[in-house]
Write a protein that holds these residues in place. Structure first.
Motif, PDB file in Angstrom:
ATOM      1  N   PHE A  95       6.051   8.191  -8.935  1.00 50.14           N
ATOM      2  CA  PHE A  95       7.338   8.041  -8.861  1.00 50.14           C
ATOM      3  C   PHE A  95       7.954   6.790  -9.708  1.00 50.14           C
ATOM      4  O   PHE A  95       7.586   6.003  -9.509  1.00 50.14           O
ATOM      5  N   GLU A  96       8.944   7.367 -10.579  1.00 51.69           N
ATOM      6  CA  GLU A  96       9.406   6.347 -11.622  1.00 51.69           C
ATOM      7  C   GLU A  96      10.901   5.958 -11.220  1.00 51.69           C
ATOM      8  O   GLU A  96      11.398   5.100 -12.073  1.00 51.69           O
ATOM      9  N   GLY A  97      11.689   6.354 -10.332  1.00 55.30           N
ATOM     10  CA  GLY A  97      12.810   6.297 -10.167  1.00 55.30           C
ATOM     11  C   GLY A  97      12.982   4.889  -9.241  1.00 55.30           C
ATOM     12  O   GLY A  97      12.133   4.144  -9.138  1.00 55.30           O
ATOM     13  N   ARG A 136       0.813  -1.157   0.038  1.00 52.47           N
ATOM     14  CA  ARG A 136       0.024   0.053   0.094  1.00 52.47           C
ATOM     15  C   ARG A 136       0.749   1.265  -0.014  1.00 52.47           C
ATOM     16  O   ARG A 136       0.689   2.249  -0.630  1.00 52.47           O
ATOM     17  N   VAL A 137       2.153   1.153   0.712  1.00 55.75           N
ATOM     18  CA  VAL A 137       2.760   2.317   0.886  1.00 55.75           C
ATOM     19  C   VAL A 137       3.736   2.356  -0.525  1.00 55.75           C
ATOM     20  O   VAL A 137       3.955   3.487  -1.149  1.00 55.75           O
ATOM     21  N   VAL A 138       4.368   1.247  -0.808  1.00 59.22           N
ATOM     22  CA  VAL A 138       5.448   1.400  -1.918  1.00 59.22           C
ATOM     23  C   VAL A 138       4.794   1.474  -3.351  1.00 59.22           C
ATOM     24  O   VAL A 138       5.342   2.412  -4.002  1.00 59.22           O
ATOM     25  N   ALA A 147       7.596  -8.124  -3.014  1.00 54.97           N
ATOM     26  CA  ALA A 147       5.987  -7.735  -3.509  1.00 54.97           C
ATOM     27  C   ALA A 147       5.485  -6.587  -3.021  1.00 54.97           C
ATOM     28  O   ALA A 147       4.787  -6.109  -3.709  1.00 54.97           O
ATOM     29  N   ALA A 148       5.992  -6.028  -1.995  1.00 57.99           N
ATOM     30  CA  ALA A 148       5.792  -4.676  -1.815  1.00 57.99           C
ATOM     31  C   ALA A 148       5.820  -3.521  -2.996  1.00 57.99           C
ATOM     32  O   ALA A 148       5.203  -2.403  -3.199  1.00 57.99           O
ATOM     33  N   GLY A 149       6.956  -3.751  -3.718  1.00 58.03           N
ATOM     34  CA  GLY A 149       7.401  -2.977  -4.968  1.00 58.03           C
ATOM     35  C   GLY A 149       8.708  -2.514  -4.857  1.00 58.03           C
ATOM     36  O   GLY A 149       9.001  -1.578  -5.538  1.00 58.03           O
ATOM     37  N   ASN A 150       9.512  -2.977  -4.002  1.00 57.79           N
ATOM     38  CA  ASN A 150      10.822  -2.576  -3.635  1.00 57.79           C
ATOM     39  C   ASN A 150      11.834  -3.014  -4.842  1.00 57.79           C
ATOM     40  O   ASN A 150      11.490  -4.153  -5.357  1.00 57.79           O
ATOM     41  N   LEU A 160       3.476   5.305  -3.504  1.00 56.72           N
ATOM     42  CA  LEU A 160       4.652   6.097  -4.014  1.00 56.72           C
ATOM     43  C   LEU A 160       4.691   5.746  -5.635  1.00 56.72           C
ATOM     44  O   LEU A 160       4.847   6.787  -6.370  1.00 56.72           O
ATOM     45  N   ARG A 161       4.363   4.725  -6.130  1.00 56.19           N
ATOM     46  CA  ARG A 161       4.408   4.363  -7.712  1.00 56.19           C
ATOM     47  C   ARG A 161       3.352   4.733  -8.285  1.00 56.19           C
ATOM     48  O   ARG A 161       3.264   5.694  -9.261  1.00 56.19           O
ATOM     49  N   GLU A 162       2.089   4.600  -7.747  1.00 54.74           N
ATOM     50  CA  GLU A 162       0.944   4.818  -8.492  1.00 54.74           C
ATOM     51  C   GLU A 162       0.068   5.961  -8.342  1.00 54.74           C
ATOM     52  O   GLU A 162       0.248   6.810  -9.143  1.00 54.74           O
TER      53      GLU A 162
END
Length: 393
Positions: free
Chosen positions: A273-275, A261-263, A302-305, A267-269
Motif C-alpha cells: 500500500f502506497e497511500g 508489524r501491522v502498519v 514508529a509503527a509507520g502511521n 500493510l506497507r511492505e
C-alpha cells in the motif's frame, strides 16, 4: 524538515460550530495537516461551509478536511439534511447501481461543503450484524466478494466526484467483541483466518493481490508480485488502522495502530500500500486506558502511521507537536512526504449555495426511498448513542 511542518502529521478535531479566537490561534501556531468534523461542528449548511472556509484560511498548506459520512447512523450531515441508507441496508437491497448512486451523491455533497476526504468505506466483513463492536449497520457484506463488490462500487463512484477515500478498519475489526471506543478488543484470529476473510478484502484495495497463502513464494522477493493490469482491484487513497490487539502479529498486548508489524511490515511492505496511513482516533478508550500521550505518539509514528488523529482533546495538539519534534528525523520525513504526496491529489471545493445543497439532499431522500421504501425511509436512526459513541460524535 522545518519545525513548523510537524503539524502536518496531525489530524485534529475542532471544538464547535464556529472557530473561536483561542482555537484559531492554536491552529495557526500548530498548522495541523487536517481537520475532522463531527456533529458538534454542524448547525446549518451555510455555517458549516463558513467553518470549513475559515479552517482553510488559517492553513498555510492546503489542509485535509474530513468527516465520517458513511450512511445511516454514521452520517454527520444528517443533522442538516436527509439520512442516507447505511451499508447494510444497501447490501440487503442487493442493487450495486444504488450503491454507486450513493457514492456519487456523497462525493458531490461533500464537495459542496468543501470536504476533500471521506473516512469511508468500511471494508470490514460482518460476522454478526448485531455485534456490540461499533460496526452495526456499517458493513457492506457478509462475504469477501460482497464487501469488495459493494464497497468498491461506493468507493469508485465517490472518488470520481473528487473526494478521496479511506478504507477502514485495517487489518479487520469484524471479530472484535468490545467497542474500541471503550476498551482495547483482543482479536484472536489466525493468519490463515485473516487471509481467508479480512485481509482478502483489504488486498483488493491496497494495490497488490498477492496473498502469501495463494501464490508461490520467492525466497528472494516473497512479496514482490505486482497487481495485474486486469485484476479489477480498487484504488483507495488512504487507510485507517484500527485499535485492536491481534496476538497473531503482537504476542504482547499492543493495538494494531501502534504496531510496526501491522502498519509497516503487513500493510506497507507485504501488501504494497502506497497511500496515506492514519491512526483511528487516539482519544478512544482502547488507547487512553493503555498509554500516555507521549508514548502513543512515539509508537504511532514508529509503527509507520503518517497522520495521528486527535479528535476530542484538541488543546493537546500543541503537546503532540512538541512530541513530534523529539522523534527520529527519518520517521518524521517519511510521514511528512506521504502527507505531501496525498495532498497533491486533493480536489478544490465546489462553489457553495444553499440551492445546490438542497438539490443533493433531495437526491439523498430519493435514494433512501429507493432502498427502503417510503414507510421505512421516514424512520430515521435514533440519535441516542446507546450502542456506541460512534453514533453521536
Amino acid at each position: 524538515m522545518k519545525t513548523n511542518s510537524l503539524g502536518q502529521l496531525i489530524l485534529t478535531g475542532v471544538p464547535g460550530p464556529q472557530l473561536d479566537v483561542e482555537t484559531g490561534k492554536l491552529f495557526r501556531r500548530v498548522q495541523p495537516g487536517g481537520f475532522i468534523l463531527f456533529a458538534r461542528n454542524i448547525e446549518s449548511a451555510a455555517q458549516l461551509r463558513k467553518l470549513i472556509d475559515d479552517l482553510r484560511g488559517l492553513s498555510k498548506i492546503e489542509p485535509i478536511i474530513t468527516i465520517d459520512q458513511e450512511g445511516g447512523r454514521v452520517s454527520r450531515l444528517r443533522l442538516i439534511g436527509n439520512e442516507p441508507p447505511n451499508a447494510q441496508q444497501l447490501r440487503d437491497k442487493n442493487d450495486v447501481e444504488l450503491i454507486r448512486r450513493h457514492g456519487d451523491i456523497t462525493g458531490r455533497l461533500l464537495r459542496v461543503f468543501g470536504f476533500n476526504l471521506d473516512l469511508c468505506p468500511v471494508l470490514d466483513i460482518s460476522f454478526d450484524d448485531n455485534a456490540d463492536n461499533s460496526l452495526r449497520g456499517r458493513c457492506y457484506g457478509k462475504t469477501v466478494e460482497q464487501v469488495v463488490r459493494n464497497a468498491g462500487a461506493f468507493n469508485d463512484a465517490m472518488r470520481e466526484q473528487g473526494i478521496a477515500s479511506c478504507g477502514k478498519h485495517f487489518p479487520g475489526y469484524s471479530a472484535a467483541t468490545v467497542d474500541a471506543h471503550h476498551g482495547l478488543p483482543k482479536i484472536d484470529r489466525t493468519r490463515e483466518e485473516l487471509e481467508r476473510e479480512e485481509l482478502a478484502v483489504f488486498r483488493q484495495f491496497t494495490g497488490r493481490d498477492d496473498s502469501p497463502l495463494t501464490r508461490p513464494r520467492s525466497p528472494r522477493r516473497p512479496w514482490a508480485a505486482s497487481r495485474p493490469a486486469d485484476s479489477g482491484l480498487h484504488v483507495i487513497d488512504s487507510m485507517m488502522i484500527c485499535h485492536g490487539w491481534y496476538p497473531r502479529f503482537e504476542s504482547k498486548k499492543k493495538p494494531a495502530t501502534l504496531s510496526r508489524r501491522v502498519v509497516t511490515q503487513l500493510l506497507r511492505e507485504e501488501m504494497g500500500f502506497e497511500g496515506l496511513i492514519m491512526t483511528d482516533d487516539l482519544d478512544m478508550g482502547a488507547i487512553l486506558n493503555e498509554y500516555g500521550l507521549e508514548e502513543t505518539i512515539r509508537l504511532a509514528i514508529a509503527a509507520g502511521n503518517d497522520l495521528v488523529m486527535i479528535c476530542h482533546r484538541i488543546p493537546e495538539i500543541e503537546n503532540v507537536h512538541r512530541i513530534l519534534g523529539k522523534l527520529l528525523r527519518d520517521q518524521i520525513d517519511r510521514a511528512q512526504e506521504s502527507v505531501a504526496r496525498f495532498k497533491k491529489k486533493l480536489a478544490p471545493p465546489h462553489e457553495f449555495s444553499e440551492a445546490a445543497f438542497r438539490k443533493i439532499d433531495h437526491e439523498i431522500w430519493d435514494l433512501r426511498v429507493a432502498v427502503l421504501g417510503e414507510e421505512r425511509a421516514a424512520i430515521r436512526t435514533p440519535e441516542d448513542g446507546k450502542r456506541s459513541p460512534v453514533e453521536t460524535y
